[in-house]
Design a protein around this motif. Structure first.
Motif, mmCIF file in Angstrom:
data_model
loop_
_atom_site.group_PDB
_atom_site.id
_atom_site.type_symbol
_atom_site.label_atom_id
_atom_site.label_comp_id
_atom_site.label_asym_id
_atom_site.label_seq_id
_atom_site.Cartn_x
_atom_site.Cartn_y
_atom_site.Cartn_z
ATOM 1 N N ARG A 1 6.439 8.097 -6.247
ATOM 2 C CA ARG A 1 7.153 9.374 -6.219
ATOM 3 C C ARG A 1 8.417 9.221 -5.378
ATOM 4 N NH1 ARG A 1 4.300 14.352 -4.028
ATOM 5 N NH2 ARG A 1 4.347 13.023 -2.183
ATOM 6 N N THR A 2 9.433 9.979 -5.734
ATOM 7 C CA THR A 2 10.684 9.922 -4.971
ATOM 8 C C THR A 2 10.433 10.237 -3.502
ATOM 9 O OG1 THR A 2 11.910 10.603 -6.938
ATOM 10 C CG2 THR A 2 13.034 10.832 -4.822
ATOM 11 N N ALA A 3 9.556 11.184 -3.228
ATOM 12 C CA ALA A 3 9.280 11.585 -1.842
ATOM 13 C C ALA A 3 8.579 10.489 -1.042
ATOM 14 C CB ALA A 3 8.433 12.858 -1.828
ATOM 15 N N ASP A 4 7.952 9.531 -1.734
ATOM 16 C CA ASP A 4 7.237 8.463 -1.036
ATOM 17 C C ASP A 4 8.082 7.216 -0.809
ATOM 18 O OD1 ASP A 4 4.855 9.899 -0.890
ATOM 19 O OD2 ASP A 4 4.158 9.181 -2.843
ATOM 20 N N VAL A 5 9.214 7.122 -1.500
ATOM 21 C CA VAL A 5 9.979 5.877 -1.493
ATOM 22 C C VAL A 5 10.529 5.526 -0.108
ATOM 23 C CG1 VAL A 5 12.111 4.814 -2.313
ATOM 24 C CG2 VAL A 5 10.555 5.861 -3.947
ATOM 25 N N MET A 6 11.232 6.439 0.525
ATOM 26 C CA MET A 6 11.823 6.111 1.829
ATOM 27 C C MET A 6 10.778 5.884 2.910
ATOM 28 S SD MET A 6 14.875 5.516 1.173
ATOM 29 C CE MET A 6 15.268 5.045 2.871
ATOM 30 N N HIS B 1 -2.046 -0.390 1.606
ATOM 31 C CA HIS B 1 -1.897 1.061 1.710
ATOM 32 C C HIS B 1 -0.875 1.577 0.697
ATOM 33 C CE1 HIS B 1 -2.022 5.018 3.490
ATOM 34 N NE2 HIS B 1 -0.704 5.020 3.564
ATOM 35 N N ALA B 2 0.207 0.837 0.512
ATOM 36 C CA ALA B 2 1.216 1.251 -0.467
ATOM 37 C C ALA B 2 0.625 1.259 -1.878
ATOM 38 C CB ALA B 2 2.427 0.321 -0.398
ATOM 39 N N ARG B 3 -0.216 0.273 -2.189
ATOM 40 C CA ARG B 3 -0.866 0.245 -3.508
ATOM 41 C C ARG B 3 -1.773 1.458 -3.691
ATOM 42 N NH1 ARG B 3 -2.148 -5.132 -1.805
ATOM 43 N NH2 ARG B 3 -0.547 -6.604 -2.507
ATOM 44 N N ARG B 4 -2.521 1.799 -2.649
ATOM 45 C CA ARG B 4 -3.406 2.966 -2.744
ATOM 46 C C ARG B 4 -2.601 4.244 -2.933
ATOM 47 N NH1 ARG B 4 -6.194 0.150 1.413
ATOM 48 N NH2 ARG B 4 -5.191 1.461 3.006
ATOM 49 N N THR B 5 -1.457 4.324 -2.235
ATOM 50 C CA THR B 5 -0.592 5.489 -2.388
ATOM 51 C C THR B 5 -0.091 5.606 -3.815
ATOM 52 O OG1 THR B 5 0.125 5.359 -0.069
ATOM 53 C CG2 THR B 5 1.559 6.565 -1.593
ATOM 54 N N LEU B 6 0.311 4.489 -4.369
ATOM 55 C CA LEU B 6 0.814 4.488 -5.744
ATOM 56 C C LEU B 6 -0.288 4.877 -6.727
ATOM 57 C CD1 LEU B 6 3.031 3.860 -7.810
ATOM 58 C CD2 LEU B 6 2.335 1.458 -7.716
ATOM 59 N N HIS C 1 21.434 -3.041 -0.859
ATOM 60 C CA HIS C 1 20.069 -3.538 -0.711
ATOM 61 C C HIS C 1 19.073 -2.391 -0.841
ATOM 62 C CE1 HIS C 1 20.318 -7.805 0.959
ATOM 63 N NE2 HIS C 1 21.586 -7.461 0.800
ATOM 64 N N TYR C 2 19.377 -1.299 -0.141
ATOM 65 C CA TYR C 2 18.483 -0.141 -0.180
ATOM 66 C C TYR C 2 18.416 0.449 -1.585
ATOM 67 C CZ TYR C 2 18.214 -0.167 4.909
ATOM 68 O OH TYR C 2 17.962 -0.521 6.211
ATOM 69 N N GLU C 3 19.538 0.491 -2.261
ATOM 70 C CA GLU C 3 19.551 1.010 -3.631
ATOM 71 C C GLU C 3 18.619 0.185 -4.521
ATOM 72 O OE1 GLU C 3 20.797 3.372 -6.972
ATOM 73 O OE2 GLU C 3 20.828 3.669 -4.796
ATOM 74 N N ARG C 4 18.658 -1.114 -4.352
ATOM 75 C CA ARG C 4 17.792 -1.978 -5.166
ATOM 76 C C ARG C 4 16.325 -1.786 -4.796
ATOM 77 N NH1 ARG C 4 20.856 -7.788 -5.721
ATOM 78 N NH2 ARG C 4 19.034 -8.233 -7.010
ATOM 79 N N ALA C 5 16.035 -1.619 -3.505
ATOM 80 C CA ALA C 5 14.653 -1.405 -3.075
ATOM 81 C C ALA C 5 14.126 -0.066 -3.596
ATOM 82 C CB ALA C 5 14.558 -1.454 -1.556
ATOM 83 N N VAL C 6 14.952 0.972 -3.528
ATOM 84 C CA VAL C 6 14.556 2.284 -4.046
ATOM 85 C C VAL C 6 14.288 2.199 -5.547
ATOM 86 C CG1 VAL C 6 15.388 4.624 -4.525
ATOM 87 C CG2 VAL C 6 15.707 3.633 -2.249
ATOM 88 N N THR C 7 15.179 1.533 -6.259
ATOM 89 C CA THR C 7 15.011 1.388 -7.704
ATOM 90 C C THR C 7 13.719 0.652 -8.040
ATOM 91 O OG1 THR C 7 17.407 1.405 -8.054
ATOM 92 C CG2 THR C 7 16.058 0.452 -9.802
ATOM 93 N N LEU C 8 13.429 -0.400 -7.297
ATOM 94 C CA LEU C 8 12.198 -1.160 -7.498
ATOM 95 C C LEU C 8 10.979 -0.255 -7.394
ATOM 96 C CD1 LEU C 8 10.551 -3.907 -7.587
ATOM 97 C CD2 LEU C 8 10.690 -3.838 -5.084
ATOM 98 N N LEU C 9 10.924 0.558 -6.344
ATOM 99 C CA LEU C 9 9.756 1.401 -6.110
ATOM 100 C C LEU C 9 9.655 2.535 -7.122
ATOM 101 C CD1 LEU C 9 9.808 1.507 -2.201
ATOM 102 C CD2 LEU C 9 8.326 0.147 -3.685
ATOM 103 N N LEU C 10 10.783 3.123 -7.467
ATOM 104 C CA LEU C 10 10.756 4.178 -8.484
ATOM 105 C C LEU C 10 10.293 3.628 -9.829
ATOM 106 C CD1 LEU C 10 14.033 6.158 -7.673
ATOM 107 C CD2 LEU C 10 11.672 6.897 -7.255
ATOM 108 N N ASP C 11 10.786 2.458 -10.188
ATOM 109 C CA ASP C 11 10.385 1.835 -11.454
ATOM 110 C C ASP C 11 8.898 1.488 -11.460
ATOM 111 O OD1 ASP C 11 12.966 2.075 -12.347
ATOM 112 O OD2 ASP C 11 13.462 -0.061 -12.139
ATOM 113 N N ALA C 12 8.343 1.222 -10.259
ATOM 114 C CA ALA C 12 6.922 0.898 -10.165
ATOM 115 C C ALA C 12 6.047 2.132 -10.306
ATOM 116 C CB ALA C 12 6.633 0.206 -8.837
ATOM 117 N N GLY C 13 6.658 3.315 -10.150
ATOM 118 C CA GLY C 13 5.901 4.552 -10.308
ATOM 119 C C GLY C 13 5.726 5.371 -9.046
#
Length: 207
Positions: A128-133, A194-199, A114-126
């Motif tokens: 940063r790796t440091a912001d994903v977790m 807030h997540a949208r603003r971060t992105l 589940h976490y792998e899929r969530a991480v992939t979703l966020l990385l694909d959205a743009g």
């Protein structure tokens, strides 16, 4: 005497017994599970890797109710919102399991997927790796807090003297029904904003 057609002990029965104990008392012990199943404590160790192994079986059982296909939705924020609602419903069904599962490291392979899929979703959205977790952990904190709130008494504030706290009494009267759902929606909308603003600040796409 022939073998019983149905095995007396297996991982499914152990998980069910452990979850029943956790739902009832918020905790379990290996001897308690053994007594519940009518077997010797040592017999359980032929099927599970001790207490930690049982905790991970509980995690997998509760997480089975989370719809991981929500993470295939697009845009990313729609996927996160749908995942959050499914996640909340799964844990709201077993609120006493939350402290137990949140204080033990996640090892269950199916849950890690589940976490792998969530991480992939966020990385694909743009993101940063440091912001994903931080995004995922913040979402979990909100979801699990709301799942506990669903198990709380409907009246969480008991006012004996309205004159002493008149504004609180007025605010509570205006709250109406669906306290937990309204509060969760409020928190989820704020989190996603807030997540949208971060992105966007990192130059990522919004969809």
């Amino acid at each position: 005497m022939g073998r019983p057609r149905t095995p007396l002990l297996d991982r499914e029965r152990i998980t069910t017994a452990a979850l029943e104990l956790v739902d009832a008392q918020g905790e379990f012990s290996v001897p308690q599970i053994a007594r519940r199943l009518g077997v010797q404590t040592g017999s359980l160790y032929h099927h599970v890797d001790g207490r930690d192994g049982i905790v991970e079986l509980l995690r997998e059982r509760v997480a089975e109710a989370i719809d991981a296909t929500t993470l295939d939705l697009r845009p990313w924020d729609a996927a996160m919102a749908a995942w959050a609602r499914s996640y909340r419903a799964a844990f709201a069904a077993h609120p006493r399991a939350i402290p137990l599962l949140m204080t033990n490291p996640v090892r269950a392979p199916r849950v890690l997927e589940h976490y792998e899929r969530a991480v992939t979703l966020l990385l694909d959205a743009g993101f940063r790796t440091a912001d994903v977790m931080p995004v995922i952990i913040a979402l979990e904190n909100m979801v699990l807090g709301s799942a506990l709130d669903l198990a709380a008494p409907e009246a969480m504030w008991e006012i004996a003297d309205v004159a002493a706290t008149p504004r609180l009494a007025e605010a509570l009267a205006a709250l109406g029904d669906s306290r937990t759902d309204r509060s969760f929606d409020f928190a989820l909308e704020g989190f996603l904003a807030h997540a949208r603003r971060t992105l966007e600040a990192r130059g990522g796409a919004s969809g």
